[in-house]
Design an enzyme around this catalytic site. Structure first.
Site, mmCIF file in Angstrom:
data_model
loop_
_atom_site.group_PDB
_atom_site.id
_atom_site.type_symbol
_atom_site.label_atom_id
_atom_site.label_comp_id
_atom_site.label_asym_id
_atom_site.label_seq_id
_atom_site.Cartn_x
_atom_site.Cartn_y
_atom_site.Cartn_z
ATOM 1 N N GLY A 84 0.657 -5.426 0.968
ATOM 2 C CA GLY A 84 -0.525 -5.652 0.136
ATOM 3 C C GLY A 84 -0.184 -6.274 -1.216
ATOM 4 O O GLY A 84 -1.012 -6.960 -1.815
ATOM 5 N N GLU A 130 4.463 -5.424 7.418
ATOM 6 C CA GLU A 130 3.536 -4.543 8.152
ATOM 7 C C GLU A 130 3.973 -4.302 9.586
ATOM 8 O O GLU A 130 3.854 -3.192 10.109
ATOM 9 C CB GLU A 130 2.119 -5.122 8.138
ATOM 10 C CG GLU A 130 1.390 -4.985 6.814
ATOM 11 C CD GLU A 130 1.670 -6.113 5.844
ATOM 12 O OE1 GLU A 130 2.605 -6.922 6.089
ATOM 13 O OE2 GLU A 130 0.963 -6.198 4.837
ATOM 14 N N GLU A 179 0.128 -9.905 -0.669
ATOM 15 C CA GLU A 179 -1.215 -10.441 -0.408
ATOM 16 C C GLU A 179 -2.041 -10.584 -1.689
ATOM 17 O O GLU A 179 -2.838 -11.515 -1.810
ATOM 18 C CB GLU A 179 -1.926 -9.534 0.604
ATOM 19 C CG GLU A 179 -1.261 -9.622 1.974
ATOM 20 C CD GLU A 179 -1.771 -8.575 2.949
ATOM 21 O OE1 GLU A 179 -1.545 -7.377 2.697
ATOM 22 O OE2 GLU A 179 -2.391 -8.949 3.939
ATOM 23 N N ALA A 219 0.845 -1.181 0.000
ATOM 24 C CA ALA A 219 0.000 0.000 0.000
ATOM 25 C C ALA A 219 0.890 1.244 0.000
ATOM 26 O O ALA A 219 2.037 1.189 0.460
ATOM 27 C CB ALA A 219 -0.894 -0.013 1.227
#
Ligand code: CO8
Length: 247
Positions: free
Chosen positions: A110, A133, A113, A65
């Site tokens: 992200g 993260e 993911e 992100a």
């Protein structure tokens, strides 16, 4: 401004490319929105027999992100972005046709993911995976707590999420984080696999995907979202993001 998501129709189906190479294809809100729309539109088209996802440039698949955009957001705004990200990952997982992540570089946070939400991950020699993260004071937010353990098992997933460390392509193959390593030509090897799948019985492939499941992690996804937003409100998270942005 160039489109931050490109869609190319190919002989096997469609290739979606996240196109922000100057930010290592980090996902800001607009990109996430476009990406979700592109995945939904392409996966709904029966002519798309295989759907592939990659990142523009030599360095990154998707470096997560967009931290600069995320840093000052309110909890409510962050919640909207989480909805977009989890929705894009779910759209990949729900696609009726086989999906392939062509991981050409950094696949972090992200980005990792979204790769995990694909049926198959093919890594190039420069691929690097990770769930960093925790180093930003956060927990994974786009389904990593569900989909990483599915691929690599509980122990390895815990180790990777707790340390936030990066895994190179060789290790990714060894631990089952990717299914194939393309040592020579990532694009050609991805296309060869995609064409092979595109030549198969698409309805049988769809039924196999349903049989393999995917929607059984909804409770964990809801928990992940709640904990992500809890972590997001902490001053330590703000400080960690500031440190990244001031490097
Ligand atoms: N967000 C914003 N910008 C980024 C990001 C990112 N995630 N990653 C890289 N960039 C930018 C850099 O700021 C830099 O920009 P500029 O040239 O303007 O300074 C440019 O891309 C090139 O990157 P670097 O100069 O940092 O390149 P290096 O080779 O030195 O380092 C790394 C490459 C190791 C990939 C480094 O950039 C890095 O650590 N990036 C951050 C990776 C990361 O922590 N990702 C996880 C983010 S959190 C997340 O994804 C949670 C998802 C779930 C919920 C999110 C809801 C939105």
């Amino acid at each position: 401004m160039p489109d931050s998501v490109l869609v190319e129709r190919t002989d096997y189906g469609a290739l979606i490319t996240v196109n922000r190479p100057e930010a290592l294809n980090a996902l800001d809100r607009a990109t996430l929105q476009q990406l979700g729309e592109a995945i939904r539109a392409q996966s709904a088209d029966p002519e798309v027999r295989v759907l592939a996802l990659t990142g523009a440039g030599e360095r990154a698949f998707i470096a997560g992100a967009d931290i600069a955009e995320m840093a000052p957001l309110s909890r409510a705004e962050m919640g909207e972005i989480l909805t977009l990200g989890q929705g894009a990952a779910q759209a990949l997982e729900d696609a009726p046709q086989p999906t392939i992540a062509m991981v050409n570089g950094y696949a972090l946070g992200g980005g990792c993911e979204l790769a995990l939400a694909c049926d198959l991950i093919i890594a190039g020699p420069r691929a690097r995976f990770g769930q960093p993260e925790v180093t930003l004071g956060l927990v994974p937010g786009f389904g990593g707590t569900v989909r990483l353990p599915r691929r690599v098992g509980w122990g390895r997933a815990r180790e990777l999420i707790l340390t936030g460390r990066q895994v190179d392509a060789e290790e990714a193959l060894r631990v089952g984080l990717c299914e194939r390593l393309a040592r020579d030509d990532l694009r050609a090897e991805t296309e060869a696999l995609a064409r092979r799948l595109a030549g198969m019985d698409s309805e049988a492939l769809r039924l196999v995907k349903v049989a393999l499941g995917g929607r059984d992690g909804e409770e964990i996804l809801a928990r992940e979202r709640r904990l992500f937003l809890e972590a997001f409100e902490r001053p330590e998270r703000r400080a960690a993001m500031k440190r990244f942005l001031r490097r």
